[in-house]
Motif scaffolding. Structure first.
Motif, PDB file in Angstrom:
ATOM      1  N   ASP A 192       1.070   4.229  -2.746  1.00  0.00           N
ATOM      2  CA  ASP A 192       0.926   5.645  -2.409  1.00  0.00           C
ATOM      3  C   ASP A 192       2.053   6.469  -3.029  1.00  0.00           C
ATOM      4  O   ASP A 192       1.825   7.551  -3.588  1.00  0.00           O
ATOM      5  CB  ASP A 192       0.936   5.838  -0.896  1.00  0.00           C
ATOM      6  CG  ASP A 192      -0.278   5.229  -0.223  1.00  0.00           C
ATOM      7  OD1 ASP A 192      -1.299   5.020  -0.906  1.00  0.00           O
ATOM      8  OD2 ASP A 192      -0.195   4.950   0.992  1.00  0.00           O
ATOM      9  N   ARG A 212       1.647   6.615  -7.027  1.00  0.00           N
ATOM     10  CA  ARG A 212       0.520   7.392  -7.545  1.00  0.00           C
ATOM     11  C   ARG A 212       0.642   8.874  -7.208  1.00  0.00           C
ATOM     12  O   ARG A 212       0.020   9.710  -7.857  1.00  0.00           O
ATOM     13  CB  ARG A 212      -0.802   6.852  -7.015  1.00  0.00           C
ATOM     14  CG  ARG A 212      -1.057   7.084  -5.540  1.00  0.00           C
ATOM     15  CD  ARG A 212      -2.460   6.659  -5.156  1.00  0.00           C
ATOM     16  NE  ARG A 212      -2.676   6.741  -3.713  1.00  0.00           N
ATOM     17  CZ  ARG A 212      -3.864   6.644  -3.140  1.00  0.00           C
ATOM     18  NH1 ARG A 212      -4.939   6.437  -3.884  1.00  0.00           N
ATOM     19  NH2 ARG A 212      -3.979   6.725  -1.830  1.00  0.00           N
ATOM     20  N   MET A 213       1.447   9.228  -6.198  1.00  0.00           N
ATOM     21  CA  MET A 213       1.609  10.625  -5.810  1.00  0.00           C
ATOM     22  C   MET A 213       2.876  11.259  -6.379  1.00  0.00           C
ATOM     23  O   MET A 213       3.120  12.450  -6.168  1.00  0.00           O
ATOM     24  CB  MET A 213       1.613  10.746  -4.286  1.00  0.00           C
ATOM     25  CG  MET A 213       0.296  10.363  -3.649  1.00  0.00           C
ATOM     26  SD  MET A 213       0.328  10.430  -1.835  1.00  0.00           S
ATOM     27  CE  MET A 213       0.529  12.194  -1.565  1.00  0.00           C
ATOM     28  N   ASP A 241       0.824  -1.202   0.000  1.00  0.00           N
ATOM     29  CA  ASP A 241       0.000   0.000   0.000  1.00  0.00           C
ATOM     30  C   ASP A 241       0.862   1.258   0.000  1.00  0.00           C
ATOM     31  O   ASP A 241       0.549   2.245  -0.670  1.00  0.00           O
ATOM     32  CB  ASP A 241      -0.917   0.024   1.221  1.00  0.00           C
ATOM     33  CG  ASP A 241      -1.953  -1.081   1.186  1.00  0.00           C
ATOM     34  OD1 ASP A 241      -2.234  -1.606   0.096  1.00  0.00           O
ATOM     35  OD2 ASP A 241      -2.480  -1.413   2.273  1.00  0.00           O
ATOM     36  N   ARG A 242       1.938   1.237   0.754  1.00  0.00           N
ATOM     37  CA  ARG A 242       2.790   2.428   0.816  1.00  0.00           C
ATOM     38  C   ARG A 242       3.545   2.628  -0.499  1.00  0.00           C
ATOM     39  O   ARG A 242       3.779   3.768  -0.905  1.00  0.00           O
ATOM     40  CB  ARG A 242       3.779   2.291   1.976  1.00  0.00           C
ATOM     41  CG  ARG A 242       3.145   2.027   3.342  1.00  0.00           C
ATOM     42  CD  ARG A 242       2.353   3.214   3.875  1.00  0.00           C
ATOM     43  NE  ARG A 242       1.082   3.444   3.221  1.00  0.00           N
ATOM     44  CZ  ARG A 242      -0.037   2.728   3.449  1.00  0.00           C
ATOM     45  NH1 ARG A 242      -0.037   1.723   4.319  1.00  0.00           N
ATOM     46  NH2 ARG A 242      -1.159   3.019   2.821  1.00  0.00           N
TER      47      ARG A 242
END
Length: 263
Positions: free
Chosen positions: A90, A93-94, A86-87
């Protein structure tokens, strides 16, 4: 000498008023698996992190509860947990460059029919953020997040070619220049020559330095100040390409894609 500015300076030591050592120890537990990619016991984790077994037990229990560690199904110890993915999601995508580069990388992949990667610099290393596979790959060559030493990677040399000589010398001096393959270049004069070649050509090439049988060419992506912020790689098999033909075909494509993303 390249006129591009070096990367922004970072503090040599953290501010002790703000630094939380418990967080550092938890991160070091997770980082252990980067050095020893297999399930590890509490005793092995404690030894690697430099803490006692009781401290390791508390940290690992907390990280398991949060999903960042999990028990190995074979009963061999602990391994990274799914929550870590998940990290990574993150981050990707950022990251504005990763998002902007992806369509260009997909087009480059169609044009070359070979593996295309985007790497990001991290001091002495490069880290692969995008990897578009070709028809034949080794397992590690397909994974986002793989880290390679900058000194022996085409992407690292392409980015170093965009830095001032003093910055390059500092990177080379601090690098652990152990060879990854029998063909890895480690001698400083030869490395300086490869970086100078990349400055002249506009791209860097590494032949079997990270993986036997693989040839990789890379061009640097620069920001508005001319600083290297990423590299575009094209990788192929030496069983299908001669070095001269690979350079002739792939260098213009890599450099054009890097120019399109720069600034």
């Amino acid at each position: 000498m390249s006129k591009a500015k070096g990367p922004p300076a970072q503090a040599a030591t953290p501010d002790p008023r703000l630094y939380i050592q418990a967080v550092e120890r938890a991160m070091r537990v997770l980082e252990v698996f980067g050095h020893d990619p297999q399930p590890l016991s509490l005793a092995e984790i404690a030894a690697a992190v430099g803490i006692d077994k009781s401290g390791a037990q508390r940290l690992c229990h907390t990280l398991r509860h949060l999903g960042y560690l999990e028990a190995d199904p074979g009963g061999q110890g602990l391994r990274p947990g799914l929550r870590l993915m998940d990290r990574s999601f993150d981050f990707l995508r950022m990251h504005p460059l990763v998002e902007r580069a992806t369509p260009a990388l997909m087009e480059l992949r169609r044009a070359t029919q070979e593996r295309v990667d985007l790497s990001l610099p991290d001091d002495l290393s490069i880290v692969y953020a995008v990897r578009l596979q070709s028809k034949r790959e080794t397992f590690f060559a397909t994974l986002v997040g793989r880290r390679l030493p900058a000194f022996c990677s085409s992407g690292g040399r392409a980015m170093m070619a965009a830095l001032p000589d003093a910055v390059v010398e500092d990177i080379l001096a601090r690098s652990d220049r152990r060879p990854l393959t029998p063909r890895t270049i480690t001698a400083l004069p030869a490395l300086r020559a490869k970086i100078a070649e990349a400055r002249t050509d506009g791209y860097a090439l590494a032949c079997e330095e990270g993986l036997l049988g693989e040839i990789v060419l890379a061009a640097a992506v620069r920001d508005r100040q001319g600083r290297p912020v990423a590299a575009i790689h094209i990788a192929a098999s030496l069983s299908e390409w001669e070095e001269a033909d690979f350079r002739r075909r792939m260098a213009p494509l890599a450099m054009e894609a890097a120019r399109a993303l720069s600034g």
